[in-house]
Design a protein around this motif. Structure first.
Motif, PDB file in Angstrom:
ATOM      1  N   ASN A 137      36.581  20.806  -4.846  1.00  0.00           N
ATOM      2  CA  ASN A 137      35.606  20.932  -3.778  1.00  0.00           C
ATOM      3  C   ASN A 137      34.807  19.739  -3.689  1.00  0.00           C
ATOM      4  O   ASN A 137      33.483  19.802  -3.481  1.00  0.00           O
ATOM      5  CB  ASN A 137      34.509  22.330  -4.578  1.00  0.00           C
ATOM      6  N   HIS A 197      40.056  20.805   0.462  1.00  0.00           N
ATOM      7  CA  HIS A 197      39.831  21.083   1.767  1.00  0.00           C
ATOM      8  C   HIS A 197      40.803  20.780   2.874  1.00  0.00           C
ATOM      9  O   HIS A 197      40.742  21.340   4.082  1.00  0.00           O
ATOM     10  CB  HIS A 197      38.393  20.343   2.389  1.00  0.00           C
ATOM     11  N   ASN A 218      34.500  17.707  -1.185  1.00  0.00           N
ATOM     12  CA  ASN A 218      33.963  17.947   0.086  1.00  0.00           C
ATOM     13  C   ASN A 218      32.883  18.711   0.346  1.00  0.00           C
ATOM     14  O   ASN A 218      31.717  18.159   0.774  1.00  0.00           O
ATOM     15  CB  ASN A 218      35.256  18.313   1.168  1.00  0.00           C
ATOM     16  N   ILE A 247      35.551  21.964   6.134  1.00  0.00           N
ATOM     17  CA  ILE A 247      35.980  23.217   5.156  1.00  0.00           C
ATOM     18  C   ILE A 247      35.484  22.713   3.962  1.00  0.00           C
ATOM     19  O   ILE A 247      35.787  21.653   3.339  1.00  0.00           O
ATOM     20  CB  ILE A 247      37.615  23.172   5.426  1.00  0.00           C
ATOM     21  N   VAL A 248      35.038  23.856   3.405  1.00  0.00           N
ATOM     22  CA  VAL A 248      34.512  23.921   2.005  1.00  0.00           C
ATOM     23  C   VAL A 248      34.920  24.965   1.175  1.00  0.00           C
ATOM     24  O   VAL A 248      35.284  26.242   1.859  1.00  0.00           O
ATOM     25  CB  VAL A 248      32.934  23.693   1.867  1.00  0.00           C
ATOM     26  N   TYR A 249      35.119  25.139  -0.003  1.00  0.00           N
ATOM     27  CA  TYR A 249      35.211  26.425  -0.765  1.00  0.00           C
ATOM     28  C   TYR A 249      34.131  26.963  -1.237  1.00  0.00           C
ATOM     29  O   TYR A 249      33.048  26.341  -1.734  1.00  0.00           O
ATOM     30  CB  TYR A 249      36.313  26.100  -2.001  1.00  0.00           C
TER      31      TYR A 249
END
Ligand code: NAI
Ligand code: 15L
Length: 263
Positions: free
Chosen positions: A215, A126, A217, A201-203
């Motif tokens: 991912n 992120h 976070n 922010i994440v995916y």
């Protein structure tokens, strides 16, 4: 965080329809907006059509809104006037309206195309800086920065979801890495509404064995995907782009159109 009224923009779109069904009956007021037709309102739904480029209309949209899932916008590469209206003016109008209305949180549908020119050989998380692959990806990177500005300056918490390829099933070899199942998309949105944060922010990706994205976070914030595109590997392995450039970069088929740089 108590949500009496949730706004979903882009509600006539593919992911908007998924959330509309998922959230049916869940909040006292579910406000749905799009420039495209929204059909008939079900119990608890408020339908407010509007063009995101129209600041006054977007101001009206946010009246009484506690939180918003902002999916509306041009969702593929487009010419500058289209991208500017829906995705540049659109995000400015959304965050400015949220500030005036006292909205506490926005979940933003960013895209992997904000980081599409990172090579597939690099595993990113992120903290990866933007490397947009298109005007569309650039508008998503801009949206992430607008979200950060309003989070830090005005206390509107923001989750930027860099969605990979959200759809019922993965469609090619690249999507064995980038796919997000529709139930996992809903799980990510649920986590984004529930967790405590200012700006993250994440995916938007399932638990794919081949994912290029760390991912952690998202997991820290409570997103625990259940699906893995590997179940489609036998059918999709070898279904690749003819362009070596597309196969080098994470953004895939968004990378080579109009390309005139040095690969
Ligand atoms: P979609 O194209 O089905 O939905 C987008 C909606 O936004 C449409 O209903 C469209 O009418 C609306 N819209 C476009 N311009 C508008 C304007 N000027 N004013 C008001 N509404 C406008 O796309 P989808 O797949 O549902 O995606 C939703 C969001 O997620 C989009 O922002 C897209 O960029 C983002 N995203 C989606 C991914 C996916 O794999 N489905 C991947 C990465 C990001
Ligand atoms: C996106 O940002 C688009 O909205 C979606 O339609 C897909 O093309 C996706 O990226 C992708 O990269 O597969």
């Amino acid at each position: 965080m108590r949500i009496d009224r949730l706004l979903v923009t882009g509600a006539a779109g593919m992911l908007g329809g998924v959330l509309r069904r998922h959230f049916q009956g869940r909040f006292p007021h579910l406000r749905l907006s799009d420039v495209a037709p929204l059909g008939a309102a079900a119990a608890g739904e408020e339908l407010l059509p509007c063009d995101l480029g129209d600041a006054a209309a977007v101001d009206r949209l946010f009246d009484g809104v506690d939180a918003c899932v902002h999916l509306g916008g041009h969702s593929v590469e487009g010419d500058w006037p289209t991208v500017i209206n829906a995705n540049i003016l659109g995000v400015i109008n959304v965050w400015e309206a949220a500030r005036k209305a006292g909205t506490k949180r926005i979940l933003f549908a960013s895209s992997n195309h904000a980081i599409g020119f990172h090579p597939r050989s690099r595993r990113i998380d992120h903290t990866a800086p933007a490397r947009p692959d298109t005007r569309y990806g650039l508008s998503k990177a801009f949206g992430e920065d607008v979200a950060m500005y309003y989070a830090n300056k005005h206390g509107i918490s923001a989750l930027c979801m860099r969605i990979g390829s959200a759809r019922a099933e993965p469609e090619d070899e690249r999507q064995l890495a980038t796919w997000q199942s529709l139930p996992d998309f809903c799980r990510m949105v649920e986590a984004g509404l529930a967790a405590d944060y200012v700006y993250e922010i994440v995916y938007g990706v399932s638990a794919n064995q081949r994912s290029w994205w760390d991912n952690a976070n998202a997991a820290r914030l409570g997103y625990h995907p259940q699906d893995d595109a590997e179940a489609w590997a036998d059918r999709l392995t070898g279904k690749t782009s003819a362009s070596a450039l597309d196969e080098t970069y994470q953004g895939g088929p968004y990378c080579s159109p109009d390309f005139s740089g040095d690969p």
